[in-house]
Design an enzyme around this catalytic site. Structure first.
Site, PDB file in Angstrom:
ATOM      1  N   ASP A  45      22.737  -2.322 -20.736  1.00 43.57           N
ATOM      2  CA  ASP A  45      22.768  -3.198 -19.571  1.00 43.57           C
ATOM      3  C   ASP A  45      23.979  -4.104 -19.738  1.00 43.57           C
ATOM      4  O   ASP A  45      23.937  -5.090 -20.463  1.00 43.57           O
ATOM      5  CB  ASP A  45      21.472  -4.009 -19.499  1.00 43.57           C
ATOM      6  CG  ASP A  45      21.506  -5.081 -18.404  1.00 43.57           C
ATOM      7  OD1 ASP A  45      22.407  -5.017 -17.536  1.00 43.57           O
ATOM      8  OD2 ASP A  45      20.639  -5.973 -18.422  1.00 43.57           O
ATOM      9  N   LYS A 108      32.755  -9.199 -15.578  1.00 47.60           N
ATOM     10  CA  LYS A 108      32.146  -8.258 -14.641  1.00 47.60           C
ATOM     11  C   LYS A 108      32.457  -8.626 -13.193  1.00 47.60           C
ATOM     12  O   LYS A 108      32.472  -7.773 -12.313  1.00 47.60           O
ATOM     13  CB  LYS A 108      30.637  -8.234 -14.874  1.00 47.60           C
ATOM     14  CG  LYS A 108      29.885  -7.158 -14.100  1.00 47.60           C
ATOM     15  CD  LYS A 108      28.432  -7.144 -14.532  1.00 47.60           C
ATOM     16  CE  LYS A 108      27.614  -6.124 -13.749  1.00 47.60           C
ATOM     17  NZ  LYS A 108      26.215  -6.100 -14.211  1.00 47.60           N
ATOM     18  N   GLU A 213      21.022  -0.876 -11.494  1.00 48.55           N
ATOM     19  CA  GLU A 213      20.138  -1.705 -12.303  1.00 48.55           C
ATOM     20  C   GLU A 213      18.681  -1.712 -11.814  1.00 48.55           C
ATOM     21  O   GLU A 213      17.754  -1.566 -12.626  1.00 48.55           O
ATOM     22  CB  GLU A 213      20.699  -3.133 -12.382  1.00 48.55           C
ATOM     23  CG  GLU A 213      21.966  -3.197 -13.229  1.00 48.55           C
ATOM     24  CD  GLU A 213      22.720  -4.511 -13.091  1.00 48.55           C
ATOM     25  OE1 GLU A 213      22.258  -5.375 -12.321  1.00 48.55           O
ATOM     26  OE2 GLU A 213      23.770  -4.676 -13.733  1.00 48.55           O
TER      27      GLU A 213
END
Length: 537
Positions: A45, A108, A213
């Protein structure tokens, strides 16, 4: 679709994008000997603020979330540079207040974006480190490392975090790791997904799959909650993390995970809540001491760290206090904020989360009474106001907290990397496209000779992988080339949508307008990566 018309050649320069990497399905769990020394695949993740790694253990028939060298199950997505060292994770975060201009976080939020994007420009004003434009308008982080200035792309910073995750897994497993499944937000576009794959390649990893996700969280949820009778169960995954917010409605039945609809925002999360608190205390400091700390990166970083702690405290208490010695101009600062004031500062962001839930239900053509469970994922879902608004929206329904919000996404990615569930059966994940995909065309019936009309080939919430074709022709006599511009979005006009890329189809045989037959094909693979081709028939 009848005959649509492509715009002719234009004087604008071509923009080149990375070569597409063909994704492939993760293999079944194998022993290290069978895997040729690559070790088991891991699930990562790769978060905005924190990252997590997990591995499927076929010998134990379960997933294990891997602790890092500090014993923590989550690792800060932070990289710091000094004269002698490069620090990653907890070590980087611990010294960030002393070395703010060389401590890079939130990479990110830059990956796969352009420097001139409005969201990038807005973030630059809030970060202590320097972001400069690089080749092809890519944002690059400028830091001092080893006594000289170095420039790094977001992909390189993300690859450093992936290397840390890889080393954490290798130390835990006692064997080398080469294969990985990486999670991304639902609303990551094609360039952001490709950049994530590139980050894995830079880290020396073979990216088996990119998975959304919420879909990974649904897999983690579905292993325990799947009805044995074969009855379908519809769950809403509410994922509010550090930098992104995703909502997905997923049907779980007999090992088949079918995504019905998605919604979300790649620029809404815990960091935005922190930014509101930081601005609140900056104004408070200015009012009390007639001094502006916005020109001091070190003071801002110390204040940001204190705000993060205060936000966490407010999840369990109604008031948070902190004291920072010599914050700015040798002034000690005492801060105090109540839960009510925190909620007031961020109420518009909280309501935006509920709007995405409403949009997701609308796209799925479902009523909220048809949702069996509302699953909370992401650290920011611990905020009491978020839980209250969500529970009120679902008429007092008890929210599902049976899975760890910090680990659920990595857990699901690890299960996918092993490609088997608890019963030893293969499962099937059917994901969807978050936004409509199409090309810019003329429509002579609407506005002759003026380009800008969006012709959708792949509507949003279409199950992937998918392949669609469109038939087009020319607007002018004797055209020798056409420019094909690919967009994503829901606007009727391309000016309201996002340009993903463009290319030229050359060598058309001169012919009267409307005679050439051009077939354009859009193919979206399981990773969500888009491939576009065109051919003159």
């Amino acid at each position: 679709i009848s005959e649509w018309i492509l715009p002719p050649d234009s004087p604008f320069p071509l923009q080149y994008f990375p070569v597409r990497v063909q994704g492939r399905r993760a293999p079944s769990p194998l022993t290290p000997a069978e895997m040729g020394g690559d070790g088991p695949a891991i699930g990562v993740d790769l978060g905005t603020t924190y990252s997590c790694v997990a591995v499927w253990r076929p010998s134990h028939n379960r997933v294990e979330v891997v602790p890092n060298d500090q014993g923590n199950l989550t690792t800060p997505s932070c990289v710091a540079f000094t004269d002698a060292w490069r620090l990653i994770g907890d070590a980087a975060l611990n010294q960030a207040a002393r070395n703010p201009v060389n401590s890079v976080f939130d990479a990110k939020r830059l990956i796969g974006r352009r420097f001139n994007d409005a969201s990038v420009q807005g973030n630059i004003k809030l970060w202590p480190f320097k972001v400069i434009p690089g080749p092809a308008d890519r944002p690059m982080m400028a830091v001092q490392y080893g006594g000289e200035e170095k420039h790094f792309t977001a992909e390189e910073i993300s690859s450093m975090i992936l290397v840390k995750m890889k080393e954490t897994a290798e130390a835990y497993l006692g064997m080398s790791v080469k294969n990985v499944v990486i999670t991304v937000p639902v609303y990551f576009n094609d360039s952001q997904r490709q950049a994530t794959i590139d980050a894995g390649a830079i880290a020396g990893l073979n990216v088996l799959r990119i998975i959304n996700e919420p879909s990974a969280a649904a897999i983690a949820y579905g292993l325990d909650k799947m009805p044995g009778s074969g009855e379908a169960k519809t769950v809403l995954i509410f994922d509010l993390g550090g930098g992104t917010m995703d909502v997905s409605i997923i049907s779980v039945q007999n090992g088949v995970f079918t995504v019905k609809a998605t919604s979300g925002d790649t620029h809404l999360g815990g960091q935005d809540l922190n930014n509101r608190m930081v601005e609140h205390f900056v104004q408070d400091f200015l009012k009390k001491h007639k001094s502006d700390i916005r020109g001091s990166p070190r003071a801002l970083m110390r204040l940001r760290t204190a705000c993060e702690r205060a936000k966490r405290m407010l999840s369990s208490t109604v008031e948070a206090k902190f004291e920072i010695d010599k914050l700015h101009d040798s002034i000690d600062y005492y801060g105090r904020i109540t839960r009510a004031r925190f909620e007031e500062l961020n109420m518009d962001l909280f309501r935006k989360c509920i709007e995405h839930v409403e949009k997701c239900l609308s796209d799925a053509k479902m009523d909220k009474s048809q949702i069996h469970d509302v699953v909370l994922v992401g650290g920011s879902t611990r905020i009491p106001k978020v839980q209250q608004l969500l529970q009120d929206f679902f008429d007092g329904k008890t929210l599902c907290k049976s899975i760890n919000p910090d680990e659920a996404v990595a857990y699901g990615a690890a299960v996918l990397s092993g490609e088997c569930d608890r019963k030893g059966q293969d499962f099937l994940l059917l994901d969807v496209t978050p936004l409509s995909l199409g090309v810019e065309i003329y429509d002579s019936r609407v506005q002759p000779h003026i380009p800008g009309f969006m012709n959708v080939l792949v509507p949003r919430n279409t199950t992937i992988p998918v392949k669609r074709e469109g038939r087009y022709t020319t607007e002018f006599d004797n055209q020798k080339s056409v420019r094909i511009k690919v967009y994503e979005g829901e606007g009727a006009w391309t000016k309201d949508n996002k340009l993903l890329g463009e290319f030229m189809l050359e060598g058309l045989v001169p012919a009267p307008r409307g005679v050439p037959k051009i077939i354009e094909t859009m193919e979206v693979e399981a990773n969500g990566i888009l491939k576009v081709t065109a051919v003159d028939m």
